[in-house]
Enzyme design. Sequence first.
Site, PDB file in Angstrom:
ATOM      1  N   LEU A 127       0.814  -1.201   0.000  1.00 52.52           N
ATOM      2  CA  LEU A 127       0.000   0.000   0.000  1.00 52.52           C
ATOM      3  C   LEU A 127       0.858   1.267   0.000  1.00 52.52           C
ATOM      4  CD1 LEU A 127      -2.914   1.182   0.239  1.00 52.52           C
ATOM      5  CD2 LEU A 127      -2.620   1.089   2.726  1.00 52.52           C
ATOM      6  N   THR A 128       1.846   1.339   0.882  1.00 54.18           N
ATOM      7  CA  THR A 128       2.628   2.561   1.084  1.00 54.18           C
ATOM      8  C   THR A 128       3.517   2.885  -0.118  1.00 54.18           C
ATOM      9  OG1 THR A 128       2.662   2.197   3.463  1.00 54.18           O
ATOM     10  CG2 THR A 128       4.350   3.645   2.575  1.00 54.18           C
ATOM     11  N   GLU A 129       3.599   4.186  -0.425  1.00 53.54           N
ATOM     12  CA  GLU A 129       4.497   4.684  -1.458  1.00 53.54           C
ATOM     13  C   GLU A 129       5.280   5.868  -0.903  1.00 53.54           C
ATOM     14  OE1 GLU A 129       2.363   5.611  -5.014  1.00 53.54           O
ATOM     15  OE2 GLU A 129       1.439   3.614  -5.175  1.00 53.54           O
ATOM     16  N   ALA A 132       2.835   8.515  -0.501  1.00 55.16           N
ATOM     17  CA  ALA A 132       1.520   8.066  -0.021  1.00 55.16           C
ATOM     18  C   ALA A 132       1.710   7.111   1.139  1.00 55.16           C
ATOM     19  CB  ALA A 132       0.744   7.386  -1.152  1.00 55.16           C
ATOM     20  N   SER A 134       0.766   8.047   5.189  1.00 50.44           N
ATOM     21  CA  SER A 134      -0.442   8.286   5.980  1.00 50.44           C
ATOM     22  C   SER A 134      -1.625   8.715   5.108  1.00 50.44           C
ATOM     23  CB  SER A 134      -0.171   9.370   7.036  1.00 50.44           C
ATOM     24  OG  SER A 134       0.781   8.920   7.979  1.00 50.44           O
ATOM     25  N   GLY A 244      -8.176  -3.846  11.135  1.00 53.24           N
ATOM     26  CA  GLY A 244      -7.871  -5.163  11.688  1.00 53.24           C
ATOM     27  C   GLY A 244      -6.389  -5.344  11.937  1.00 53.24           C
ATOM     28  N   ARG A 246      -4.345  -3.151  12.865  1.00 49.21           N
ATOM     29  CA  ARG A 246      -3.939  -2.396  14.051  1.00 49.21           C
ATOM     30  C   ARG A 246      -4.105  -3.215  15.323  1.00 49.21           C
ATOM     31  NH1 ARG A 246      -6.560   2.647  10.983  1.00 49.21           N
ATOM     32  NH2 ARG A 246      -4.617   3.268   9.944  1.00 49.21           N
ATOM     33  N   GLU A 366       1.430   0.703  10.290  1.00 53.08           N
ATOM     34  CA  GLU A 366      -0.027   0.496  10.398  1.00 53.08           C
ATOM     35  C   GLU A 366      -0.746   1.757  10.876  1.00 53.08           C
ATOM     36  OE1 GLU A 366      -1.636  -1.945   9.276  1.00 53.08           O
ATOM     37  OE2 GLU A 366      -0.182  -3.550   9.080  1.00 53.08           O
ATOM     38  N   SER A 369       0.934   7.160  15.415  1.00 55.60           N
ATOM     39  CA  SER A 369       0.143   7.578  16.579  1.00 55.60           C
ATOM     40  C   SER A 369      -0.689   8.814  16.257  1.00 55.60           C
ATOM     41  CB  SER A 369       1.063   7.863  17.770  1.00 55.60           C
ATOM     42  OG  SER A 369       1.629   6.670  18.265  1.00 55.60           O
TER      43      SER A 369
END
Length: 384
Positions: A127-129, A132, A134, A244, A246, A366, A369
């Site tokens: 997912l993360t880039e 991209a 957060s 889920g 998390r 994930e 904070s």
Amino acid sequence: MQFSLSEEEYLIQDTARKLAEDKIAPLAEELDQGGGREAFLANLKLLAENGFMGLNISPDHGGTGAGSVAFAIAVEEIGKACASTGVTVSVSNMVAEVIQAVGNDDQRARYLPLLTDGTYSAGAFCLTETGAGSDPASMSTRAERDGDDYVLNGSKLYITSAEYAGVFVVWAVTDKDAPKGKGISCFLVESGTPGLVIGKAEKKMGQTGSATNEVHFENCRVPASALLGRENDGFRIAVGELAGGRIGIAALSLGIARAAMDRAKAYVKERRQFGKAISDMQGVQWMIADRETELEAARLLILQAAALKDEGKPFAREASMAKLFASEAAQRATYAALQLHGGAGYIREYPLERLARDARITTIYEGTSEIQRLIIAREALRDQ
């Protein structure tokens, strides 16, 4: 209100604890120093054979079907022994759950048994880039329809288990003209697919036994049947599955913190200063009392979120609360445990410095904070 575990959950907890103590904990230090990969993969296979790669997956597809509470307590026990193994188990379970939740019958029948029986050492969540993290809706990876196929181009960052994953759940933009977050789709890409390139391994502060890599898609062609769920519905899938995940990271945080505090409690009873054990000193006792109280609160938050998920009720806010509180409590617990060891905590003969490093990422991946606080505040204000 029921606070006790079921007989099955106690059995899963006990099995996880025994495997963790016998097989996983003895390897943790070697993994942290860059070795032990073959033994690590063997442990993942062993965990799969004992049902830990499909804890919330239907037995029809090789899973345990034990639920999210069982998943949380298992990840806690595994994470207590080795955070690198714990995060691998958590992410692989998350990959299996997204396939079960939104995959079609053919996708579930094909991929779930391979994940749950250990044929695939792990699953990966892409997912993360670079631009991209957060804000996953800002991703730039594209998937363009070409006849009966989709062609993927782009790069993903910080992908757990990329080097040994058997299947990748990949998010990509399928409609660049759609409103932000509305034109994203989700795909299943098998390891070895031409155009799927595993990039450099990241050199990390902690959890070094778990591979974390860049993943590149260079004209990576997958059949239309690789589409997971509906086209342009991928962002909703990502948001749902992150909640889920998390729970898993909260449980992992608790496991790391428990390992640190167990070591600290044993040490302060042995270490003597000023003619007595330092455990007899009120200042030391208060440090332990504060941390133990926080860890118990973290455990209750985790179990609440997991129980709500098992009941089919909304749980996103509770999962964010659990992840936020448990991960930040783990920072305080590991550093308090290190402090209680004095100079000994700073050297590698003791595991405290490793545990402190392993805990640090839990407030970041994930969802940081800060993102958890945004989610919690949004949900709390919506209730008014």
